[in-house]
Scaffold this motif. Sequence first.
Motif, PDB file in Angstrom:
ATOM      1  N   MET A 118       0.831  -1.214   0.000  1.00 53.01           N
ATOM      2  CA  MET A 118       0.000   0.000   0.000  1.00 53.01           C
ATOM      3  C   MET A 118       0.862   1.260   0.000  1.00 53.01           C
ATOM      4  O   MET A 118       0.573   2.231  -0.702  1.00 53.01           O
ATOM      5  N   LEU A 119       1.933   1.234   0.808  1.00 53.50           N
ATOM      6  CA  LEU A 119       2.810   2.398   0.914  1.00 53.50           C
ATOM      7  C   LEU A 119       3.571   2.684  -0.375  1.00 53.50           C
ATOM      8  O   LEU A 119       4.063   3.797  -0.575  1.00 53.50           O
ATOM      9  N   ALA A 120       3.677   1.689  -1.235  1.00 52.14           N
ATOM     10  CA  ALA A 120       4.391   1.870  -2.504  1.00 52.14           C
ATOM     11  C   ALA A 120       3.453   2.217  -3.659  1.00 52.14           C
ATOM     12  O   ALA A 120       3.908   2.509  -4.763  1.00 52.14           O
ATOM     13  N   VAL A 127      -2.963   5.890   3.883  1.00 47.29           N
ATOM     14  CA  VAL A 127      -2.682   4.594   4.508  1.00 47.29           C
ATOM     15  C   VAL A 127      -2.714   4.782   6.016  1.00 47.29           C
ATOM     16  O   VAL A 127      -2.048   5.673   6.550  1.00 47.29           O
ATOM     17  N   VAL A 128      -3.493   3.946   6.692  1.00 43.53           N
ATOM     18  CA  VAL A 128      -3.539   3.963   8.150  1.00 43.53           C
ATOM     19  C   VAL A 128      -2.844   2.712   8.668  1.00 43.53           C
ATOM     20  O   VAL A 128      -3.185   1.595   8.276  1.00 43.53           O
ATOM     21  N   LEU A 129      -1.864   2.910   9.538  1.00 43.36           N
ATOM     22  CA  LEU A 129      -1.144   1.814  10.189  1.00 43.36           C
ATOM     23  C   LEU A 129      -1.583   1.819  11.651  1.00 43.36           C
ATOM     24  O   LEU A 129      -0.947   2.433  12.506  1.00 43.36           O
ATOM     25  N   ASP A 130      -2.688   1.149  11.907  1.00 42.95           N
ATOM     26  CA  ASP A 130      -3.344   1.205  13.202  1.00 42.95           C
ATOM     27  C   ASP A 130      -2.650   0.315  14.222  1.00 42.95           C
ATOM     28  O   ASP A 130      -2.460  -0.877  13.971  1.00 42.95           O
ATOM     29  N   GLU A 131      -2.262   0.894  15.348  1.00 43.77           N
ATOM     30  CA  GLU A 131      -1.567   0.211  16.443  1.00 43.77           C
ATOM     31  C   GLU A 131      -0.161  -0.258  16.049  1.00 43.77           C
ATOM     32  O   GLU A 131       0.405  -1.158  16.672  1.00 43.77           O
ATOM     33  N   LEU A 150       8.329   4.525   4.626  1.00 40.51           N
ATOM     34  CA  LEU A 150       7.724   5.861   4.697  1.00 40.51           C
ATOM     35  C   LEU A 150       8.461   6.850   3.802  1.00 40.51           C
ATOM     36  O   LEU A 150       7.837   7.682   3.140  1.00 40.51           O
ATOM     37  N   ALA A 151       9.775   6.752   3.779  1.00 39.38           N
ATOM     38  CA  ALA A 151      10.580   7.677   2.971  1.00 39.38           C
ATOM     39  C   ALA A 151      10.358   7.473   1.475  1.00 39.38           C
ATOM     40  O   ALA A 151      10.418   8.432   0.699  1.00 39.38           O
ATOM     41  N   LYS A 152      10.092   6.243   1.059  1.00 40.17           N
ATOM     42  CA  LYS A 152       9.936   5.925  -0.360  1.00 40.17           C
ATOM     43  C   LYS A 152       8.503   6.061  -0.859  1.00 40.17           C
ATOM     44  O   LYS A 152       8.257   5.903  -2.047  1.00 40.17           O
TER      45      LYS A 152
END
Length: 199
Positions: A118-120, A127-131, A150-152
């Motif tokens: 998802m991040l790519a 994008v939610v990264l919950d917990e 996160l940086a990419k």
Amino acid sequence: MTDRNARHQQSMQKLKTHVDGRVAAATEQRGLLMVFTGNGKGKTTAAWGTVTRALGYGYRVGVVQFIKGLWECGERERLAEDANLEVAVMATGFTWETQNRDSDIAACQNVWREAERMLADPGVYLVVLDELTYMLKFGYLDFATLEQALAKRPAEQTVIVTGRNAHRDLLAMADTVTEMQEIRHAFNDGLQARRGIDY
């Protein structure tokens, strides 16, 4: 009363000038890294509120739920049929229930692969990264791995990370950090979590 109204108008004009100046100075356009942390209630709920907002504008959204995946989630249930929402769930429940570090690490790594995808993806607006903070704290996920993803990520993509005790380097990277502070929690007085209110 006339003097009070005049003072009020002057005060509001001063405030408007200040706000207008701040708005004019905000010229950069890009996705954000947001962290909702603290020991208070409402971090995940706030993230789902932002999910609802993004979906309302027709954006694609990805949510990865660490830890809480076995619980009912009213927001997830309500939004599940939206074609623009994808949810990946670790589905092990709370770590104090599983009590198995190896299986928890394996489950984290499996769902993290979904998060990395998802991040790519430049088509995913939020994008939610919950917990996720717990995955870092317990050593299930290496901070450098998160930092690199996160940086990419695509420049227009916003990421929300939720959970208590956020890693200090994550806080340093974030554009917006909100700390939920607990003043009082009903559970501490013996009140059960309430369906439709707490989950």
